[in-house]
Design a protein around this motif. Structure first.
Motif, PDB file in Angstrom:
ATOM      1  N   THR A  27      56.306  38.203  20.309  1.00  0.00           N
ATOM      2  CA  THR A  27      56.938  39.558  20.580  1.00  0.00           C
ATOM      3  C   THR A  27      55.736  40.596  20.297  1.00  0.00           C
ATOM      4  O   THR A  27      55.785  41.534  20.925  1.00  0.00           O
ATOM      5  CB  THR A  27      57.958  39.793  19.475  1.00  0.00           C
ATOM      6  OG1 THR A  27      58.928  38.780  19.704  1.00  0.00           O
ATOM      7  CG2 THR A  27      58.572  41.182  19.814  1.00  0.00           C
ATOM      8  N   LYS A  72      67.558  42.529   8.631  1.00  0.00           N
ATOM      9  CA  LYS A  72      66.891  41.344   9.165  1.00  0.00           C
ATOM     10  C   LYS A  72      67.491  41.199  10.748  1.00  0.00           C
ATOM     11  O   LYS A  72      66.866  40.975  11.826  1.00  0.00           O
ATOM     12  CB  LYS A  72      66.999  40.139   8.475  1.00  0.00           C
ATOM     13  CG  LYS A  72      66.198  39.055   9.217  1.00  0.00           C
ATOM     14  CD  LYS A  72      66.201  37.784   8.014  1.00  0.00           C
ATOM     15  CE  LYS A  72      65.508  36.409   8.699  1.00  0.00           C
ATOM     16  NZ  LYS A  72      65.491  35.478   7.803  1.00  0.00           N
ATOM     17  N   VAL A  75      65.482  41.280  13.951  1.00  0.00           N
ATOM     18  CA  VAL A  75      65.029  40.312  14.761  1.00  0.00           C
ATOM     19  C   VAL A  75      66.171  39.576  15.585  1.00  0.00           C
ATOM     20  O   VAL A  75      65.638  39.079  16.687  1.00  0.00           O
ATOM     21  CB  VAL A  75      64.614  39.032  13.721  1.00  0.00           C
ATOM     22  CG1 VAL A  75      64.223  37.688  14.422  1.00  0.00           C
ATOM     23  CG2 VAL A  75      63.405  39.610  12.867  1.00  0.00           C
ATOM     24  N   LEU A 106      63.221  43.860  18.146  1.00  0.00           N
ATOM     25  CA  LEU A 106      62.139  43.110  18.732  1.00  0.00           C
ATOM     26  C   LEU A 106      62.548  42.058  19.877  1.00  0.00           C
ATOM     27  O   LEU A 106      61.785  41.855  21.105  1.00  0.00           O
ATOM     28  CB  LEU A 106      61.376  41.923  17.663  1.00  0.00           C
ATOM     29  CG  LEU A 106      61.081  42.686  16.432  1.00  0.00           C
ATOM     30  CD1 LEU A 106      60.476  41.490  15.371  1.00  0.00           C
ATOM     31  CD2 LEU A 106      60.170  43.563  16.840  1.00  0.00           C
ATOM     32  N   GLN A 149      60.775  35.055  18.487  1.00  0.00           N
ATOM     33  CA  GLN A 149      59.826  35.637  17.608  1.00  0.00           C
ATOM     34  C   GLN A 149      58.311  35.256  17.762  1.00  0.00           C
ATOM     35  O   GLN A 149      57.430  35.412  17.143  1.00  0.00           O
ATOM     36  CB  GLN A 149      60.186  35.007  16.042  1.00  0.00           C
ATOM     37  CG  GLN A 149      61.601  35.474  15.889  1.00  0.00           C
ATOM     38  CD  GLN A 149      61.931  34.997  14.297  1.00  0.00           C
ATOM     39  OE1 GLN A 149      61.139  34.557  13.491  1.00  0.00           O
ATOM     40  NE2 GLN A 149      63.283  34.682  14.236  1.00  0.00           N
TER      41      GLN A 149
END
Length: 699
Positions: free
Chosen positions: A402, A386, A390, A420, A399
């Protein structure tokens, strides 16, 4: 070469390698193989030049089917020799011979060629390092360069097989660079000279591959690797001026960052040394890892040195450590953040841009993006996955949109260097005249996202990750108008051998063969392990065996006596446990305190296992006793019920149980007797009543 990609490998007819050197090399390997088997079994079929020509040119369906069956049998034999299911280990594995045969098989057109290249790529990815592999590696290098320079450059289209060849060449020359750091290429000057013409031709491929950074990055690593190796090895030979050699070697040493000495005689910069130390500590879960990472950040400026090959190796090694530890992942992302900010600051200042040339920086950025994508797929903990996707920042802006890629808003800052986060940063700065680092970084992220989505197909545990990647790619496809980004998607589809659209075929299962070549899963770990053995050598073992020098006959007796005396002292390291170099442990030997901790842990585990066994036995005894008590209680309860039933019903039979035959007869006799006595009594009573009536009437 700048035209669209053709997916079909069938339409890429590579020429047959007709060099006598290749034929002699194959005959030599086959002869050694027969000698090892003591001529007990000869191979039923061997790939020859005539077979390749017949396979590629025949039009007879029956003959074509026979040749295809022979080629498939050869592939199966090569697959066993390569040890694809055992990571290149086992008694049946002989990599030099298998590599030579598979290169010959790969000259057959069609699916045979495609499968052979996939097998070769997989083997080069996971095979261990061994000095005996060097002649075969040079043979592979010359074969791959020959195909690229003499066949691929002549084609007007970019073929999917060409992408595979560059990926295979990347793995080959990475391995040669590790042998170079060990100092094992000193006796291979003739092999290096044979590669020079192909490398010279490959250096002019920039115009052909500049639109395809995934291919151009592999080509650049091949050229940079051989530039360092050839300048050090060839210039140090006896065929050039020694004064010029010393000056040029000094220049090379300054580029290499001569800080940490090694046993192989090659020096590397401090960043690579500290990254290897971090990987070693992460492997052993050492408490010294945090200090090593702190020292590593002091050398972050070495990532900006012009000799970027060390930076590539450092990112590969630190990426392997990031798959195991969150602190290593944080350090990796901080390194890239500092690097990008420094590069972009210098690029924005025109005066410094003239003095500092960072045209090579995109190679480092592209390597980082690929390494981070691999870490996102193959980490040990889901939290690491994760974070790699992220980032550490919990801000909504990271977030936020994106997936939307809105370029009309204010350009965001570089908050984090996750996948991202970089996608958000690079997409906001994309334009027709943007810097090379920007569009290549954006290209690399999109390209790797397509491959990640393909790799995660069929994995139900990672549905959430794949859905997020799929949504991101869908938004890119819908909103991105830059043709270079769409090229990344097309190239990824061609490399995956999939003519279908990944945005509509996300439910389709992928075959195992297609998955094997998506990412290089083991080469980073192999390199980290080899460098760990080089920088922190164990006392009793070496991952790469030393070269065997020629010995004169006169000194053989002295040598044997000396070796016999050394054997009595040294041969304590149990050959039974390590019968071959490839089976040596993958982690350096621990020190005294680590051994003590491991021994204490082993003792504690032993006693804990005994305690668990004792508890299990006690639990089993208690369960058996409880079962007996319950059974006795049930019996007593049943007896009470039967006793009450007998008192009420005067029956000793169980409920819903028919009486026995004797009991039935006895009960019937009893009933008949009762009836007879009742009848006699009733007749007697009737007689009495009639007598009384008669007496009354008479009176």
């Amino acid at each position: 070469m700048n035209m669209p990609v053709k997916n079909s490998p069938v339409s890429n007819p590579f020429g047959v390698i007709s060099s006598s050197y290749y034929e002699q090399h194959l005959r030599f390997n086959l002869q050694n193989l027969r000698e090892r088997k003591n001529d007990k079994s000869k191979p039923p079929f061997s790939i020859t030049k005539e077979f390749i020509l017949r396979f590629n040119q025949t039009k007879n369906p029956k003959e074509k089917e026979e040749l295809l069956n022979l080629a498939k049998k050869t592939l199966l034999r090569c697959k066993r020799k390569l040890g694809l299911r055992t990571l290149g280990t086992g008694k049946h594995v002989h990599l030099p011979t298998a590599w030579t045969e598979i290169v010959y098989v790969a000259q057959c057109k069609g699916k045979i060629q495609d499968e052979a290249l996939n097998m070769l790529y997989t083997s080069l990815d996971h095979a261990s390092f061994d000095y005996e592999h060097l002649p075969a590696l040079f043979f592979l290098a010359e074969s791959i360069l020959y195909r690229l320079c003499c066949d691929a450059f002549l084609k007007t289209y970019l073929y999917s097989v060409e992408i595979k060849l560059t990926k295979i060449g990347y793995l080959i020359f990475l391995r040669l660079f590790i042998y170079f750091l060990y100092g094992h290429l000193e006796s291979f000057n003739q092999h290096l000279l044979r590669l020079q013409p192909y490398l010279y031709a490959l250096s002019f491929s920039g115009e052909s591959y500049d639109k395809y950074p995934n291919i151009f990055s592999n080509v650049q690593i091949i050229l940079k690797t051989m530039e360092i190796i050839c300048e050090r090895e060839l210039l140090s030979g006896s065929f050039s001026n020694p004064v010029e050699n010393e000056k040029q070697c000094d220049n090379i040493d300054s580029d290499m960052g001569r800080v940490q000495p090694s046993q192989g005689g090659r020096d590397v910069n401090s960043l690579l040394w500290h990254c290897t130390a971090a990987w070693t500590c992460a492997q052993k879960d050492s408490p010294r890892l945090k200090k090593v990472l702190e020292h590593l950040l002091f050398h972050k400026t070495h990532l900006q040195t012009k000799c970027w090959m060390n930076s590539v190796l450092a990112l590969l090694v630190l990426g392997e450590a990031a798959k195991l530890n969150m602190d290593c992942l944080r350090t990796l992302m901080d390194l890239m953040k500092d690097f990008l900010l420094s590069i972009m600051t210098v690029q924005n200042q025109k005066e410094k841009c003239k003095a500092d040339d960072f045209s090579w920086a995109w190679n480092v950025v592209y390597t980082y993006v690929t390494t981070l994508a691999e870490a996102c797929l193959y980490v040990a903990i889901s939290n690491l996955r994760k974070t790699a996707l992220v980032g550490f920042c919990d801000c909504k802006s990271s977030q936020r949109d994106t997936l939307l890629l809105g370029k009309s808003e204010e350009q965001p800052e570089l908050r984090n260097t996750s996948i991202l986060g970089l996608l958000d940063y690079f997409s906001s700065k994309m334009s027709d005249n943007c810097d090379q680092v920007i569009w290549i970084g954006y290209y690399g992220i999109v390209y790797n996202l397509v491959k990640m989505s393909w790799e995660l197909q069929g994995d139900e545990e990672q549905d959430g990750l794949r859905n997020l990647i799929w949504q991101t790619l869908q938004k890119i496809k819908d909103h991105e108008k830059d043709g270079r980004v769409h090229i990344a998607i097309n190239i990824a589809k061609a490399e995956l051998n999939n003519p279908m659209d990944p945005f509509t075929s996300y439910r389709t299962k992928v075959s195992s063969n297609a998955r094997d070549e998506v990412f290089s899963k083991f080469i980073g770990w192999r390199i980290a392990n080899a460098l760990s053995k080089l920088f922190f050598p164990p006392t009793n073992a070496h991952i790469l065996p030393s070269k065997k020098p020629l010995i004169k006959q006169d000194g053989m007796k002295h040598l044997y006596k000396r070796q016999d005396s050394l054997k009595k002292r040294v041969l304590r390291f149990t050959v039974r446990k390590h019968p071959s170099v490839s089976e040596l442990p993958m982690v350096p030997y621990p020190d005294f305190f680590t051994k003590g901790d491991e021994e204490l842990t082993r003792i504690i585990d032993h006693h804990w296992q005994k305690e668990l066994k004792t508890r299990e036995e006690e639990y089993a005894i208690c369960e058996a006793k409880e079962g007996k008590d319950k059974e006795l209680e049930e019996k007593n309860r049943f007896r009470e019920i039967m006793k009450r039933r007998e008192e009420k019903l005067h029956k000793k039979t169980k409920p819903y149980e028919l009486p026995t035959r004797t009991e039935v007869i006895a009960s019937e006799k009893k009933m008949t007797q009762n009836r007879e006595s009742y009848a006699r009594n009733s007749l007697y009573e009737k007689d009495q009543d009639s007598y009384m009536l008669e007496k009354i009437s008479s009176n």
